[in-house]
Scaffold this motif. Sequence first.
Motif, PDB file in Angstrom:
ATOM      1  N   MET A 146       0.830  -1.206   0.000  1.00  0.00           N
ATOM      2  CA  MET A 146       0.000   0.000   0.000  1.00  0.00           C
ATOM      3  C   MET A 146       0.863   1.254   0.000  1.00  0.00           C
ATOM      4  SD  MET A 146      -3.365  -0.599   2.375  1.00  0.00           S
ATOM      5  CE  MET A 146      -3.938   1.050   1.995  1.00  0.00           C
ATOM      6  N   PHE A 156      -7.729   3.193  -1.127  1.00  0.00           N
ATOM      7  CA  PHE A 156      -7.372   2.957   0.274  1.00  0.00           C
ATOM      8  C   PHE A 156      -8.510   2.240   0.986  1.00  0.00           C
ATOM      9  CE2 PHE A 156      -7.179   3.854   4.732  1.00  0.00           C
ATOM     10  CZ  PHE A 156      -5.835   3.907   5.047  1.00  0.00           C
ATOM     11  N   ALA A 159      -8.853  -1.360  -0.081  1.00  0.00           N
ATOM     12  CA  ALA A 159      -7.799  -2.211   0.461  1.00  0.00           C
ATOM     13  C   ALA A 159      -8.017  -2.487   1.944  1.00  0.00           C
ATOM     14  CB  ALA A 159      -6.437  -1.559   0.247  1.00  0.00           C
TER      15      ALA A 159
END
Length: 276
Positions: A146, A156, A159
């Motif tokens: 990330m 974001f 994830a």
Amino acid sequence: MRKATEARLRRAEVQVDGETVSYLTAGQDGPAVVLLHGTYWSRVWLPVLGHLAEAGLRPFAVDFRGLGRSAGELTLRTATVPALAEWVTRFMAAVKIQGPVAVAGHDIGGAVAQHLLAHDRQAVSRLALVNSVLYDSWPAPHVARMLEAVPTGEDFLAARREAVTLDLAGAATEHRIADYTDPWTEPRVRRSWLAMAGAADSRYTLDLVPPLRRTTSTPKLLIWGEDDPFEKVEYAEKFTLEIPRTTLVRIPEARHIPTENAPGRVARTLVDFFAA
């Protein structure tokens, strides 16, 4: 046992370094227990707080600066384990917690808890770690990926939603996943999370091993979801063998957040340990 009304869970606020800090607590009095989160937030402790209060303890599950419901924003400098440990001591002073105090840590919060004990053995009476980072078990590969990708807001959230779903294992529901990911809808909190991830460095926990070996008078408890693919139970087994006065309790069919998979058992284990 206390009545449910006396142990009622509530969210409170206090000023630390001129910023509003949010924490979950329950009960009115009793010995304090400070509960530290890592790459999630105080939500990881929610399933066990009422049990701790009903047993006569007073839990404080704090959100680190810039994370969860706390104000401010972490940077690479303020998100290191030593800096977070210093911040926790200022939080405890703000809520008038006087040591020695029982401390529990999950994930990177476990590294902060270890740091507190290793650097001031008189300040921590008992240490509990729940699927904590240990030795060189961190940072996790998906966290490193990330940071390399520098995700946008939507990427974001996607994830982290995937990570939460996996970490909750059998406890994953749409409501619970949404609850865990809610703070990350705010850009400031996402930046704080990236700072914590960016500051992650296993040297912080590796450097703590020698002083922790000398903590012969402090009881320690490890509670571990056995199916955690990153903070593997083998690390907990090694810690139990090397660090004195350590007991390991395994939670089968749980991954990284066993407080959600087996809240009753985890709570009873914590109560027995902290109230001993």
